[in-house]
Design a protein around this motif. Structure first.
Motif, short mmCIF file in Angstrom:
data_model
loop_
_atom_site.label_atom_id
_atom_site.label_comp_id
_atom_site.label_asym_id
_atom_site.label_seq_id
_atom_site.Cartn_x
_atom_site.Cartn_y
_atom_site.Cartn_z
N LYS A 126 42.39 40.80 29.94
CA LYS A 126 41.11 40.34 29.40
C LYS A 126 40.08 41.47 29.38
CE LYS A 126 41.86 35.62 31.09
NZ LYS A 126 41.33 34.52 31.93
N PHE B 201 43.21 44.78 33.39
CA PHE B 201 44.02 44.40 34.55
C PHE B 201 44.70 43.04 34.38
CE2 PHE B 201 44.54 42.91 39.00
CZ PHE B 201 45.42 43.89 39.40
N THR B 202 43.98 42.08 33.81
CA THR B 202 44.57 40.74 33.63
C THR B 202 44.77 40.40 32.16
OG1 THR B 202 42.43 39.58 33.58
CG2 THR B 202 43.44 39.96 35.75
N THR C 54 48.08 50.44 42.12
CA THR C 54 48.21 49.10 42.69
C THR C 54 49.18 49.11 43.86
OG1 THR C 54 47.80 48.06 40.53
CG2 THR C 54 48.94 46.73 42.18
N ASP D 235 40.42 45.95 37.77
CA ASP D 235 41.00 45.34 38.96
C ASP D 235 39.88 45.04 39.95
OD1 ASP D 235 42.33 44.68 41.29
OD2 ASP D 235 43.71 46.38 41.24
N ARG E 31 44.29 49.31 35.65
CA ARG E 31 43.35 48.86 36.67
C ARG E 31 41.90 49.07 36.25
NH1 ARG E 31 44.23 50.85 42.51
NH2 ARG E 31 43.36 48.79 42.96
#
Length: 323
Positions: A211, A208-209, A265, A215, A204
């Motif tokens: 990249k 997170f993605t 999360t 988050d 996070r």
């Protein structure tokens, strides 16, 4: 426990059927005739332990959760394996502490009431004493569980809910164990005590993605604070789940969630369901007026998951090995 900081997969349909809570054969005061001072003996040991190391309260509470969610509340989490293939050897459970405390309690009980009190019941009683020792409300514990004899590392990966779980996965995972949406949010409140390794939430902060991003749902100022504590790939640093109050059983963690300062999360996900969001928001506003009672009820519900009772299973003499 919702979001018990673990690595796991979604529960499969087969486990959904087997995991339902039943609780048949359990009752408050089960040892009244066979070991009337059982809970007092446990409490005597735990008062000494918590006086020396109150920081063990969180891990011991989590230990009961992690036990019940895998094979049910039958103390499989305590068994050792010479090949490191038991539940305690699984990545989700490597951060658990306090096994020696359970051994200490068991020895005291065996001295007074040999062969009577199960390790599964010890875990349930110790969890309650951990809550009380940190300022939580006393609740009755149903007893009468017997111990299982199987412990499998791989079963933790299909039963323990990960800290990355979304609300759909959390609700399904709890429903699989016969627990309600309210149980989910109430038991998540157990994160008010204890700590977490940075590795359980570092995604996070840093990726997170995929990249190299944080988050976006987490308070950006809190992200900055956490990054000072948790460097990239940090596997050892511990962070308080409820900063400044991690040894006090209160509702401050619910307040952190509403401020988007939850570590996991899976805790932040409680804002994505109307029932769970309403509960944690209400408790934050009213000072947790019903949380103590609710937690006791939900712990009793969890303590009934796939229990072994009657003449099934056995009573281990030593919690870390089968008779």
């Amino acid at each position: 426990m919702a979001a018990m900081a673990t690595v796991a997969k979604v529960v499969c349909c087969f486990v959904l059927v087997l995991g339902v809570a039943n609780g048949q054969g359990l009752k408050v005061g089960f040892y009244q005739n066979t070991c009337p001072n059982a809970e007092a003996i446990v409490n005597d040991v735990m008062r000494t332990v918590f006086k020396e190391a109150l920081s063990l309260a969180g891990p011991l509470l989590r230990m009961h959760f992690h036990d019940c969610f895998v094979r049910g509340c039958e103390a499989s989490i305590l068994l050792n394996s010479s090949t490191n293939t038991a539940e305690k050897d699984s990545p989700p459970n490597l951060s658990l502490r306090g096994y020696q405390v359970i051994d200490r309690v068991k020895a005291a009980l065996e001295k007074k009431c040999p062969g009577i009190v199960s390790c599964a019941d010890i875990l349930a009683i110790v969890a309650r004493d951990a809550v009380v020792a940190t300022g939580g409300k006393f609740y009755n514990v149903e007893t009468g569980r017997r111990d299982g004899n199987v412990s499998s590392l791989t079963e933790t990966l299909t039963n323990l809910l990960p800290p990355t779980a979304n609300i759909t996965t959390l609700i399904a995972g709890f429903n699989a164990k016969g627990l309600s949406v309210k149980d989910l949010v109430v038991l998540s409140g157990g994160h008010t005590i204890g700590t977490s390794h940075c590795s359980s939430f570092s995604n996070r902060l840093y990726n997170f993605t995929g990249k190299n991003d944080a988050d976006p749902s987490m308070d950006p100022n809190y992200v900055k604070v956490l990054k000072k504590r948790c460097k990239i790939n940090d596997q050892t640093t511990l962070v308080e789940m409820d900063p400044g109050s991690f040894k006090t059983f209160d509702i401050k963690y619910f307040t952190l969630i509403t401020k988007r300062r939850a570590l996991f999360t899976s805790d932040e996900a409680l804002l994505n369901n109307s029932v769970t969001k309403a509960y944690l928001t209400a408790q934050s506003k009213n000072g947790g007026s019903t949380f103590g009672d609710d937690f006791g009820v939900s712990m009793m519900n969890m303590g009934r998951i796939s229990v072994i009772t009657g003449s099934a299973g056995h009573i281990r003499k030593f919690c870390y090995k089968n008779n």
